[in-house]
Design a protein around this motif. Structure first.
Motif, mmCIF file in Angstrom:
data_model
loop_
_atom_site.group_PDB
_atom_site.id
_atom_site.type_symbol
_atom_site.label_atom_id
_atom_site.label_comp_id
_atom_site.label_asym_id
_atom_site.label_seq_id
_atom_site.Cartn_x
_atom_site.Cartn_y
_atom_site.Cartn_z
ATOM 1 N N PHE A 77 0.588 6.627 -6.781
ATOM 2 C CA PHE A 77 -0.641 7.386 -7.013
ATOM 3 C C PHE A 77 -0.357 8.864 -7.239
ATOM 4 C CE2 PHE A 77 -4.460 9.595 -5.235
ATOM 5 C CZ PHE A 77 -5.355 9.225 -6.241
ATOM 6 N N ASP A 95 -5.827 -5.350 1.990
ATOM 7 C CA ASP A 95 -6.096 -4.037 1.414
ATOM 8 C C ASP A 95 -7.149 -4.099 0.320
ATOM 9 O OD1 ASP A 95 -4.298 -4.394 -1.248
ATOM 10 O OD2 ASP A 95 -3.193 -5.135 0.488
ATOM 11 N N VAL A 155 0.834 -1.201 0.000
ATOM 12 C CA VAL A 155 0.000 0.000 0.000
ATOM 13 C C VAL A 155 0.865 1.247 0.000
ATOM 14 C CG1 VAL A 155 -1.688 1.328 1.318
ATOM 15 C CG2 VAL A 155 -1.977 -1.138 1.064
ATOM 16 N N LEU A 185 1.753 1.765 -3.461
ATOM 17 C CA LEU A 185 0.628 2.311 -4.221
ATOM 18 C C LEU A 185 0.471 3.811 -3.974
ATOM 19 C CD1 LEU A 185 -2.044 -0.498 -3.696
ATOM 20 C CD2 LEU A 185 -0.838 0.047 -5.817
ATOM 21 N N ALA A 186 0.591 4.207 -2.723
ATOM 22 C CA ALA A 186 0.457 5.630 -2.393
ATOM 23 C C ALA A 186 1.528 6.465 -3.089
ATOM 24 C CB ALA A 186 0.537 5.824 -0.877
ATOM 25 N N PHE A 218 -5.209 5.879 -0.199
ATOM 26 C CA PHE A 218 -4.509 4.636 0.125
ATOM 27 C C PHE A 218 -4.012 4.638 1.571
ATOM 28 C CE2 PHE A 218 -3.966 4.397 -4.574
ATOM 29 C CZ PHE A 218 -4.582 3.173 -4.755
ATOM 30 N N GLU A 219 -3.889 5.821 2.142
ATOM 31 C CA GLU A 219 -3.445 5.921 3.534
ATOM 32 C C GLU A 219 -4.397 5.192 4.481
ATOM 33 O OE1 GLU A 219 -1.331 8.954 1.241
ATOM 34 O OE2 GLU A 219 -3.424 8.289 1.324
ATOM 35 N N LEU A 277 -10.593 -1.997 0.734
ATOM 36 C CA LEU A 277 -10.895 -0.915 -0.192
ATOM 37 C C LEU A 277 -12.347 -1.015 -0.652
ATOM 38 C CD1 LEU A 277 -8.789 0.699 -2.913
ATOM 39 C CD2 LEU A 277 -11.046 -0.155 -3.546
ATOM 40 N N LEU A 318 -11.998 7.037 -3.848
ATOM 41 C CA LEU A 318 -10.778 6.770 -3.086
ATOM 42 C C LEU A 318 -10.499 7.907 -2.111
ATOM 43 C CD1 LEU A 318 -8.280 4.946 -2.666
ATOM 44 C CD2 LEU A 318 -7.148 6.211 -4.502
ATOM 45 N N VAL A 359 -5.743 -1.203 -9.902
ATOM 46 C CA VAL A 359 -4.594 -1.826 -9.235
ATOM 47 C C VAL A 359 -4.660 -3.327 -9.486
ATOM 48 C CG1 VAL A 359 -3.424 -2.238 -7.037
ATOM 49 C CG2 VAL A 359 -4.612 -0.061 -7.435
#
Length: 385
Positions: A126, A231, A119, A122-123, A222-223, A235, A216, A136
């Protein structure tokens, strides 16, 4: 008292049989939806695909390449790693060089925002995303050219805030990989379809979690997932909690399964089982009815206790094997393309699944990408103590 126990076992066996019949029906029903176009190409929004990477996995190049060859009007693919020495960087750079006309990018960023390093990756990626529809997909997934069209097509419905895909397993040559693929095809696929037959989906799967940028942002970005193991599940769950619909795209992603051995497979599946138990403790406990072969052996004992007839006692096992084969065949032919057809391994696979289920209740520790962690309530990650 013995008779009461026998009747109880017989009741559980009846539920197990009903599950398998429903599972076969669900597989066939979903297969009929595959390839259905959810919208028109001109209505689909541009997409950013985030591909978190960690290490040079088997077939990584082929897997990533499949996401770069989409029949889709406009999309961006961002590869991301945390470590500047990660060998996956060479694979990503090769693809960027091979597809100069595609919008491909690589992000190398060691910033960590929580215990879930994927994650965090991902952050970091992003921040480079240019589009409002975010997709994703894990690095061991492979797709065809129509993948993005199928996923993005679900967002033509304005009620949809997130979407996901089922995935099938394609195992390598060794026994552990074949058993791993069988678990995905024979257990995950049917069990994931059954909830969609009775209500709306409330979570996502790791094969694909697609989300609108606005949705989102609503859940905290994503935090909000930075310290949970599941995750993908969370989500979809958080998006659904805010009143958005989670859609199941009419597409099956291919999971390329490469397990080095049975020990690694056991650890992998135990981690998965403990993750599910952390987010759905009641459902996971009741899902023991999916261990149909083990239940049928108990039913054979109960039948013999009630009737004293050995031939009648064999009926539950015979009926289970027939339905179990039917489920294996339906999942392979309809959704997995026959890539892991191994009916002779059904008893081995089911015995292994039972061992994983039993082991999942002895502890909360998991080994994930070299990290020893403890999975708490709602999939919260804590250091192993």
């Amino acid at each position: 008292m013995l008779s009461s126990l026998s009747f109880a076992v017989a009741g559980v066996f009846a539920v197990a049989l009903a599950y398998m019949v429903l599972a076969v029906f669900g597989v066939i029903r979903f297969a009929r939806k595959l390839g259905h176009k959810s919208g028109q190409a001109h209505a689909w929004a541009p997409v950013t695909v985030l591909k978190p990477l960690c290490g040079d996995e088997p077939e990584l190049y082929e897997n990533l390449k499949s996401f770069c060859e989409q029949d889709y009007p406009a999309y961006q693919v961002i590869f991301g790693v945390r470590d500047a020495g990660d060998p996956a960087i060479a694979v990503a750079e090769r693809l960027i060089e091979e597809f100069p006309g595609k919008d491909l990018a690589l992000v190398v960023d060691e910033r960590v925002i929580g215990r879930n390093l994927k994650v965090a990756n991902l952050a970091n990626m992003f921040r480079r995303a240019r589009h409002d529809l975010i997709v994703v997909a894990d690095s061991d997934m492979r797709v065809g050219r129509g993948y993005l069209a199928a996923v993005a097509g679900t967002f033509t419905d304005p009620r949809v805030g997130a979407a996901t895909c089922l995935y099938s397993g394609a195992g390598g040559a060794n026994l552990a990989s074949r058993l791993g693929a069988m678990f995905i095809n024979d257990w995950f696929l049917p069990s994931a379809l059954i909830p969609t037959m009775f209500g709306e989906l409330k979570f996502c799967f790791g094969a694909t979690m697609a989300v609108r940028r606005a949705a989102l942002s609503e859940i905290g970005g994503f935090e909000a997932l930075a310290s949970v193991l599941a995750d993908d599940y969370m989500l979809g769950h958080l998006v659904a909690e805010r009143g958005h619909k989670v859609a199941l795209a009419p597409y099956v992603v291919e999971n390329r399964v490469h397990e080095p051995g049975l020990k690694a497979l056991f650890k992998h599946e135990t981690r998965w089982a403990r993750t599910i138990r952390s987010v759905q403790p009641g459902g996971y406990a009741l899902s023991f009815v999916t261990e149909a072969l083990a239940v049928s052996l108990a039913a054979a004992w109960a039948t013999y206790e009630l009737t004293g007839s050995a031939p009648l006692a064999a009926v539950p096992v015979a009926a289970t094997l027939m339905l179990r084969w039917a489920l294996h065949f339906a999942a392979q032919r309809k959704l997995a393309g026959g890539r892991a057809y191994s009916p002779w391994l059904i008893p081995v696979r089911d015995a292994f699944s039972l061992a994983v289920r039993v082991g999942s209740f002895f502890g909360r520790g998991v080994n994930w990408r070299g990290q020893e962690m403890t999975v708490g309530a709602e999939s919260r990650l804590d250091p192993l103590t």
